[in-house]
Each structure stands twice: as structure tokens, then as C-alpha cells.
Design a protein around this motif. Structure first.
Motif, PDB file in Angstrom:
ATOM      1  N   ASN A  89       0.671  -1.340   0.065  1.00 43.05           N
ATOM      2  CA  ASN A  89       0.014   0.014   0.034  1.00 43.05           C
ATOM      3  C   ASN A  89       0.738   1.349   0.081  1.00 43.05           C
ATOM      4  OD1 ASN A  89      -2.554  -1.300  -0.165  1.00 43.05           O
ATOM      5  ND2 ASN A  89      -2.418  -1.500   2.301  1.00 43.05           N
ATOM      6  N   PRO A  90       0.401   2.155  -0.661  1.00 40.81           N
ATOM      7  CA  PRO A  90      -0.782   2.494  -1.454  1.00 40.81           C
ATOM      8  C   PRO A  90      -0.925   1.927  -2.645  1.00 40.81           C
ATOM      9  CG  PRO A  90       0.326   4.656  -1.353  1.00 40.81           C
ATOM     10  CD  PRO A  90       1.091   3.594  -0.690  1.00 40.81           C
ATOM     11  N   SER A  96      -2.618  10.109  -8.379  1.00 40.59           N
ATOM     12  CA  SER A  96      -3.738  10.365  -7.840  1.00 40.59           C
ATOM     13  C   SER A  96      -3.965   9.755  -6.465  1.00 40.59           C
ATOM     14  CB  SER A  96      -4.864   9.471  -8.504  1.00 40.59           C
ATOM     15  OG  SER A  96      -4.710   8.342  -8.812  1.00 40.59           O
ATOM     16  N   ILE A  97      -3.122   9.037  -6.002  1.00 38.75           N
ATOM     17  CA  ILE A  97      -2.938   8.535  -4.612  1.00 38.75           C
ATOM     18  C   ILE A  97      -2.548   9.782  -3.586  1.00 38.75           C
ATOM     19  CG2 ILE A  97      -2.815   6.102  -5.100  1.00 38.75           C
ATOM     20  CD1 ILE A  97       0.393   6.310  -4.373  1.00 38.75           C
ATOM     21  N   ASP A  98      -2.731   9.543  -2.531  1.00 38.72           N
ATOM     22  CA  ASP A  98      -2.396  10.630  -1.473  1.00 38.72           C
ATOM     23  C   ASP A  98      -1.045  10.296  -1.045  1.00 38.72           C
ATOM     24  OD1 ASP A  98      -1.663  11.293   1.491  1.00 38.72           O
ATOM     25  OD2 ASP A  98      -3.836  11.931   1.381  1.00 38.72           O
ATOM     26  N   PHE A  99      -0.291  11.604  -1.451  1.00 31.53           N
ATOM     27  CA  PHE A  99       1.317  11.316  -1.401  1.00 31.53           C
ATOM     28  C   PHE A  99       1.627  11.029   0.234  1.00 31.53           C
ATOM     29  CE2 PHE A  99       5.692  12.646  -1.025  1.00 31.53           C
ATOM     30  CZ  PHE A  99       6.326  11.931  -1.993  1.00 31.53           C
ATOM     31  N   SER A 100       1.012  11.418   1.105  1.00 27.69           N
ATOM     32  CA  SER A 100       1.399  11.036   2.301  1.00 27.69           C
ATOM     33  C   SER A 100       1.351   9.525   2.744  1.00 27.69           C
ATOM     34  CB  SER A 100       0.664  11.598   3.527  1.00 27.69           C
ATOM     35  OG  SER A 100      -0.762  11.656   3.585  1.00 27.69           O
ATOM     36  N   GLU A 101       0.219   8.874   2.079  1.00 30.61           N
ATOM     37  CA  GLU A 101       0.155   7.639   2.059  1.00 30.61           C
ATOM     38  C   GLU A 101       1.393   6.506   1.076  1.00 30.61           C
ATOM     39  OE1 GLU A 101      -3.851   5.966   1.095  1.00 30.61           O
ATOM     40  OE2 GLU A 101      -4.563   7.382   2.280  1.00 30.61           O
ATOM     41  N   TRP A 102       1.748   7.184   0.094  1.00 29.28           N
ATOM     42  CA  TRP A 102       2.789   6.966  -0.643  1.00 29.28           C
ATOM     43  C   TRP A 102       4.094   6.892   0.031  1.00 29.28           C
ATOM     44  CZ3 TRP A 102       7.711   7.858  -2.631  1.00 29.28           C
ATOM     45  CH2 TRP A 102       8.178   7.167  -3.595  1.00 29.28           C
ATOM     46  N   GLU A 103       4.346   7.947   0.840  1.00 34.99           N
ATOM     47  CA  GLU A 103       5.458   8.276   1.682  1.00 34.99           C
ATOM     48  C   GLU A 103       5.782   7.179   2.953  1.00 34.99           C
ATOM     49  OE1 GLU A 103       7.793  11.826   3.424  1.00 34.99           O
ATOM     50  OE2 GLU A 103       5.667  12.112   3.564  1.00 34.99           O
ATOM     51  N   SER A 150       5.218   3.004  -5.009  1.00 34.86           N
ATOM     52  CA  SER A 150       5.594   3.219  -3.610  1.00 34.86           C
ATOM     53  C   SER A 150       6.572   1.966  -3.218  1.00 34.86           C
ATOM     54  CB  SER A 150       4.760   3.398  -2.503  1.00 34.86           C
ATOM     55  OG  SER A 150       5.308   3.661  -1.207  1.00 34.86           O
TER      56      SER A 150
END
Length: 193
Positions: A89-90, A96-103, A150
Motif C-alpha cells: 500500500n498504497p 492520484s494517490i495520497d502522497f502521505s500514504e505513498w511516503e 511506492s
């Protein structure tokens, strides 16, 4: 996995891969220390006592440091370290994904993995030969799987970092395995998305 260890640490002992390795090594009489993110049925089934099983959440630097300190307090050197935690995840297009989730995914798969390895290196036992550190990488290293940026980028970075640590620390062996598609929690993340 080659010669059985005498004393091993499995970070993520409650993961599917971690618990399978633990089960085999416990049957062989290996002394184990393990970490879990959440107590699962797999962890409850392992015959480990409270002094050898610790909570460690790869989403928290403080949790990792606490785990490293707990292992250090045991004063038992390890000759195999297996680091299993990871997340896909993500899952979704990078734009389009939330960058904080990517990080956060990158942090779990790369930064937190390095943080725990670096913290545990001082406790390795080199007395009977070089200890070994084993980590896991997955798909995407030689291709560009859409929707997994990610995970893919973090595992490519981890491969290079394992190469660098192997070059810098000649008294320790470093291995990164790509187990392929295995029915585990991390692959269920993909199916569920």
C-alpha cells in the motif's frame, strides 16, 4: 536458508513468511527473538516466551527504537537477522494517490527496514563466522508495474542499500530474496484493492 542459525532475530515474526521461518527454526532448536506489529494467531501459536517476543511497529520510529533497546538488553548476540515487514500500500496511480500514504509505504519498506537493521547490527555475533541479514524484495525490479510505485521504488532502493552494506561490512553477509507470488498477507493487500 542454508546452515541453521544458533540465535536468530525475526523482525515481523507474525508475518506469513516470518512465522514459517520461525516454526522451522524452533523445531531445529534455534534460540529466537521476534517482533510483531499486532498479536496474531500465528504469534500466539509460537512457543516463545514474553522475554523473546516484542512489539515493533514499522510505522513508528519510537517503536523501532524501543524494540532495538529491548533486544540490546537481552545481551544475546545473533547470527541471523530476518526482516519481514512490508506493505504494498498504497496501491493506485502515483498521480492520484495520497502522497502521505505513498511516503508511509516507502518508509515501512525502506527507511524502517534500514533503521531496524542499523540498530541491531551492534548485537551481531561474529565469533563463529559472518552473521547474515536477510530481507525481502518483490516484483517490479525489472519492470514497471502500474499502481505499485511506492512499493517498487522502496524495494529497488533496498536492493541497492543491501549491496552497499555488503560492501561496507565485510564481517556480515547480506541477502535480499525475491520470493515471488506467495499467498501471504502482503499479496492479499493487492487482491483486496
Amino acid at each position: 536458508m542454508g546452515m541453521e542459525p544458533r540465535r536468530a532475530i525475526i523482525v515481523g515474526i507474525t508475518s506469513d513468511i516470518g512465522s514459517a521461518i520461525a516454526e522451522r527454526w524452533l523445531q531445529a532448536g534455534v534460540s529466537l527473538v521476534g517482533s510483531y506489529r499486532t498479536m496474531s494467531n500465528a504469534a500466539r501459536a509460537l512457543p516463545l516466551n514474553a522475554e523473546s517476543l516484542f512489539q515493533c511497529d514499522f510505522d513508528s520510529d519510537e517503536s523501532i527504537q524501543r524494540f532495538v533497546s529491548q533486544v540490546g538488553a537481552l545481551r544475546v548476540g545473533w547470527n541471523q537477522l530476518v526482516v519481514c515487514p512490508g506493505t504494498m500500500n498504497p496501491i493506485g496511480p502515483f498521480a492520484s494517490i495520497d502522497f502521505s500514504e505513498w511516503e508511509a509505504g516507502f518508509r515501512v519498506n525502506f527507511i524502517s527496514t534500514l533503521r531496524v537493521i542499523r540498530g541491531l547490527l551492534p548485537f551481531r555475533d561474529c565469533s563463529s563466522g559472518p552473521p547474515i541479514v536477510i530481507v525481502f524484495a518483490g516484483g517490479g525490479v525489472n519492470s514497471a508495474p502500474e499502481n505499485f510505485s511506492s512499493y517498487t521504488v522502496s524495494k529497488i532502493a533496498l536492493i541497492k542499500m543491501i549491496e552497499l552494506m555488503a560492501a561496507e561490512l565485510s564481517d556480515t553477509r547480506f541477502v535480499i530474496l525475491g520470493p515471488g507470488w506467495v499467498e501471504t498477507k502482503i499479496h492479499r493487500e493487492t487482491l483486496e484493492s
